[in-house]
Motif scaffolding. Structure first.
Motif, PDB file in Angstrom:
ATOM      1  N   GLU A  76     -11.685  16.112   4.682  1.00 17.73           N
ATOM      2  CA  GLU A  76     -11.327  16.080   6.100  1.00 17.73           C
ATOM      3  C   GLU A  76     -11.020  14.683   6.614  1.00 17.73           C
ATOM      4  OE1 GLU A  76     -14.251  18.019   8.421  1.00 17.73           O
ATOM      5  OE2 GLU A  76     -13.954  19.995   7.503  1.00 17.73           O
ATOM      6  N   ASN A  77     -11.718  13.694   6.117  1.00 13.87           N
ATOM      7  CA  ASN A  77     -11.555  12.330   6.629  1.00 13.87           C
ATOM      8  C   ASN A  77     -10.848  11.427   5.625  1.00 13.87           C
ATOM      9  OD1 ASN A  77     -13.043  12.868   9.084  1.00 13.87           O
ATOM     10  ND2 ASN A  77     -14.888  12.887   7.803  1.00 13.87           N
ATOM     11  N   GLY A  78     -10.089  12.019   4.731  1.00 13.51           N
ATOM     12  CA  GLY A  78      -9.468  11.251   3.673  1.00 13.51           C
ATOM     13  C   GLY A  78      -8.215  10.513   4.083  1.00 13.51           C
ATOM     14  N   ARG A  79      -7.713   9.741   3.136  1.00 15.37           N
ATOM     15  CA  ARG A  79      -6.504   8.943   3.338  1.00 15.37           C
ATOM     16  C   ARG A  79      -5.508   9.266   2.224  1.00 15.37           C
ATOM     17  NH1 ARG A  79      -6.818   4.318   6.501  1.00 15.37           N
ATOM     18  NH2 ARG A  79      -5.477   3.206   5.055  1.00 15.37           N
ATOM     19  N   ILE A  80      -4.294   9.615   2.630  1.00 17.40           N
ATOM     20  CA  ILE A  80      -3.257  10.039   1.695  1.00 17.40           C
ATOM     21  C   ILE A  80      -2.034   9.150   1.858  1.00 17.40           C
ATOM     22  CG2 ILE A  80      -1.721  11.931   1.013  1.00 17.40           C
ATOM     23  CD1 ILE A  80      -3.781  13.839   2.365  1.00 17.40           C
ATOM     24  N   ALA A  81      -1.496   8.665   0.744  1.00 17.18           N
ATOM     25  CA  ALA A  81      -0.241   7.909   0.761  1.00 17.18           C
ATOM     26  C   ALA A  81       0.817   8.715   0.033  1.00 17.18           C
ATOM     27  CB  ALA A  81      -0.422   6.545   0.101  1.00 17.18           C
ATOM     28  N   CYS A  82       1.939   8.951   0.701  1.00 24.97           N
ATOM     29  CA  CYS A  82       3.076   9.651   0.109  1.00 24.97           C
ATOM     30  C   CYS A  82       4.198   8.634  -0.083  1.00 24.97           C
ATOM     31  CB  CYS A  82       3.552  10.785   1.018  1.00 24.97           C
ATOM     32  SG  CYS A  82       2.318  12.053   1.358  1.00 24.97           S
ATOM     33  N   ILE A  83       4.505   8.321  -1.318  1.00 24.22           N
ATOM     34  CA  ILE A  83       5.534   7.326  -1.606  1.00 24.22           C
ATOM     35  C   ILE A  83       6.829   8.038  -1.986  1.00 24.22           C
ATOM     36  CG2 ILE A  83       6.193   5.369  -3.054  1.00 24.22           C
ATOM     37  CD1 ILE A  83       3.243   4.783  -3.494  1.00 24.22           C
ATOM     38  N   SER A  84       7.853   7.857  -1.172  1.00 23.21           N
ATOM     39  CA  SER A  84       9.167   8.465  -1.412  1.00 23.21           C
ATOM     40  C   SER A  84       9.073   9.983  -1.544  1.00 23.21           C
ATOM     41  CB  SER A  84       9.824   7.865  -2.670  1.00 23.21           C
ATOM     42  OG  SER A  84       9.878   6.458  -2.589  1.00 23.21           O
ATOM     43  N   ALA A  85       8.180  10.587  -0.778  1.00 21.95           N
ATOM     44  CA  ALA A  85       7.960  12.035  -0.849  1.00 21.95           C
ATOM     45  C   ALA A  85       7.847  12.621   0.556  1.00 21.95           C
ATOM     46  CB  ALA A  85       6.705  12.336  -1.666  1.00 21.95           C
ATOM     47  N   PRO A  86       8.925  12.595   1.341  1.00 20.63           N
ATOM     48  CA  PRO A  86       8.835  13.023   2.741  1.00 20.63           C
ATOM     49  C   PRO A  86       8.510  14.489   2.944  1.00 20.63           C
ATOM     50  CG  PRO A  86      11.126  12.573   2.126  1.00 20.63           C
ATOM     51  CD  PRO A  86      10.259  12.051   1.026  1.00 20.63           C
ATOM     52  N   GLU A 134      -4.141  -1.610   3.187  1.00 25.56           N
ATOM     53  CA  GLU A 134      -5.041  -2.456   2.409  1.00 25.56           C
ATOM     54  C   GLU A 134      -5.141  -1.982   0.967  1.00 25.56           C
ATOM     55  OE1 GLU A 134      -8.744  -2.427   4.447  1.00 25.56           O
ATOM     56  OE2 GLU A 134      -7.969  -3.459   6.219  1.00 25.56           O
ATOM     57  N   GLN A 135      -5.492  -2.906   0.096  1.00 23.81           N
ATOM     58  CA  GLN A 135      -5.629  -2.588  -1.318  1.00 23.81           C
ATOM     59  C   GLN A 135      -6.736  -1.561  -1.532  1.00 23.81           C
ATOM     60  OE1 GLN A 135      -6.157  -6.028  -3.770  1.00 23.81           O
ATOM     61  NE2 GLN A 135      -5.851  -4.906  -5.686  1.00 23.81           N
ATOM     62  N   SER A 136      -6.494  -0.618  -2.439  1.00 22.46           N
ATOM     63  CA  SER A 136      -7.469   0.422  -2.809  1.00 22.46           C
ATOM     64  C   SER A 136      -7.996   1.179  -1.594  1.00 22.46           C
ATOM     65  CB  SER A 136      -8.646  -0.209  -3.576  1.00 22.46           C
ATOM     66  OG  SER A 136      -8.191  -0.922  -4.694  1.00 22.46           O
ATOM     67  N   SER A 137      -7.105   1.523  -0.668  1.00 26.48           N
ATOM     68  CA  SER A 137      -7.545   2.138   0.583  1.00 26.48           C
ATOM     69  C   SER A 137      -7.186   3.611   0.720  1.00 26.48           C
ATOM     70  CB  SER A 137      -6.954   1.361   1.773  1.00 26.48           C
ATOM     71  OG  SER A 137      -5.538   1.357   1.738  1.00 26.48           O
ATOM     72  N   PHE A 138      -6.575   4.213  -0.331  1.00 23.34           N
ATOM     73  CA  PHE A 138      -6.168   5.615  -0.236  1.00 23.34           C
ATOM     74  C   PHE A 138      -6.876   6.454  -1.304  1.00 23.34           C
ATOM     75  CE2 PHE A 138      -2.888   3.463   2.076  1.00 23.34           C
ATOM     76  CZ  PHE A 138      -2.588   4.343   3.107  1.00 23.34           C
ATOM     77  N   ASP A 139      -7.417   7.588  -0.862  1.00 17.54           N
ATOM     78  CA  ASP A 139      -8.135   8.489  -1.766  1.00 17.54           C
ATOM     79  C   ASP A 139      -7.198   9.087  -2.804  1.00 17.54           C
ATOM     80  OD1 ASP A 139     -10.843   8.549  -0.456  1.00 17.54           O
ATOM     81  OD2 ASP A 139      -9.587   9.177   1.227  1.00 17.54           O
ATOM     82  N   ILE A 140      -5.964   9.348  -2.398  1.00 15.08           N
ATOM     83  CA  ILE A 140      -4.972   9.875  -3.327  1.00 15.08           C
ATOM     84  C   ILE A 140      -3.600   9.340  -2.958  1.00 15.08           C
ATOM     85  CG2 ILE A 140      -4.616  12.017  -2.011  1.00 15.08           C
ATOM     86  CD1 ILE A 140      -4.276  13.388  -4.847  1.00 15.08           C
ATOM     87  N   TYR A 162      -1.808  -0.614  -6.338  1.00 17.11           N
ATOM     88  CA  TYR A 162      -2.326  -1.410  -5.228  1.00 17.11           C
ATOM     89  C   TYR A 162      -3.022  -0.526  -4.190  1.00 17.11           C
ATOM     90  CZ  TYR A 162      -2.472  -4.559  -1.222  1.00 17.11           C
ATOM     91  OH  TYR A 162      -2.900  -5.307  -0.149  1.00 17.11           O
ATOM     92  N   LEU A 163      -2.428   0.616  -3.875  1.00 17.71           N
ATOM     93  CA  LEU A 163      -2.939   1.457  -2.784  1.00 17.71           C
ATOM     94  C   LEU A 163      -4.073   2.389  -3.212  1.00 17.71           C
ATOM     95  CD1 LEU A 163       0.389   2.533  -1.030  1.00 17.71           C
ATOM     96  CD2 LEU A 163      -1.219   0.761  -0.287  1.00 17.71           C
ATOM     97  N   SER A 164      -4.054   2.831  -4.475  1.00 14.05           N
ATOM     98  CA  SER A 164      -4.968   3.889  -4.899  1.00 14.05           C
ATOM     99  C   SER A 164      -6.384   3.377  -5.139  1.00 14.05           C
ATOM    100  CB  SER A 164      -4.441   4.542  -6.174  1.00 14.05           C
ATOM    101  OG  SER A 164      -5.375   5.484  -6.657  1.00 14.05           O
ATOM    102  N   ARG A 165      -7.341   4.191  -4.688  1.00 15.41           N
ATOM    103  CA  ARG A 165      -8.729   3.920  -5.048  1.00 15.41           C
ATOM    104  C   ARG A 165      -9.223   4.924  -6.089  1.00 15.41           C
ATOM    105  NH1 ARG A 165     -10.870   5.970   0.534  1.00 15.41           N
ATOM    106  NH2 ARG A 165     -10.821   3.751   1.056  1.00 15.41           N
TER     107      ARG A 165
END
Length: 217
Positions: A76-86, A134-140, A162-165
């Motif tokens: 529920e409180n996670g962080r997701i980065a989508c790279i080139s995946a709109p 920030e570095q290592s700031s995304f759960d997935i 860089y982004l993934s933890r």
């Protein structure tokens, strides 16, 4: 930049591409205004694939499946980065609305309609990122490099690392399997992503953990 079907597409000059992106952004703004306040910005809507950017949208079923996967992983409180995946970003936001922290890193500035969720991203400058990422700031991190080339994958991998933890999902061509393992330590998944149109190259998912989608397969 989903799809990664062509690594030899002719490229516009930087000036022409900037002008094209500005035109698209203005066009999308006008379209949104015409649609009115009830317009759902998290829908694919009128954003068409742009072959200059090697864009091939996922099928609705694939985008939804991957969105559910990343939401389940981060909680529920996670962080997701989508790279080139709109289209994955759109489904994540459509499901979770404002309850998750989701960032879309994307070259196509038409997606600036997503406000603070949008970060301009050029794989040629993989670590040129705002301080807020920030570095290592995304759960997935889920990524779909736009081209089937070693350079593109290696550069995008720098951003992913860089982004993934922890957890990573990569969507790209089957021909990139060895590089995905070598560069990011990823294994090919059972789940096979599909697109709204047929691609010449076989497309696969790779990850560094067992996908829920694979357990259900």
């Amino acid at each position: 930049m989903e799809g990664s079907d062509d690594d030899g597409v002719p490229q516009l000059s930087s000036h022409a591409l900037a002008a094209l992106q500005e035109f698209y952004a203005e066009q999308q703004q006008q379209e949104t205004l015409k649609l009115g306040p009830e317009y759902d910005k998290f829908s694919v809507g009128s954003v068409e694939e742009d072959w200059q950017l090697s864009q091939f949208w996922y099928s609705d079923e694939t985008a939804l499946s991957l969105a559910k996967e990343v939401i389940e992983v981060c909680g529920e409180n996670g962080r997701i980065a989508c790279i080139s995946a709109p289209s994955i970003y759109q489904k994540v936001r459509g499901l979770a609305r404002e309850s998750l922290h989701v960032q879309l890193l994307e070259y196509d500035q038409r997606f600036a309609i997503y406000g603070d969720d949008f970060v301009f991203y050029d794989y040629n400058e993989p670590l040129k990122l705002p301080e807020s990422l920030e570095q290592s700031s995304f759960d997935i991190v889920i990524a779909d490099p736009p081209y089937l080339s070693e350079e593109c994958l290696r550069n995008t991998a720098q951003t992913i690392k860089y982004l993934s933890r922890g957890k990573i999902i990569l969507c790209t061509g089957a021909i990139m399997e060895d590089l995905a393992a070598q560069i990011l330590g990823l294994k090919i998944c059972k789940f096979i992503p599909k697109h709204t149109r047929s691609l010449a190259n076989e497309f696969r998912c790779y990850s560094n953990y067992e996908l829920t989608l694979d357990r259900l397969a």
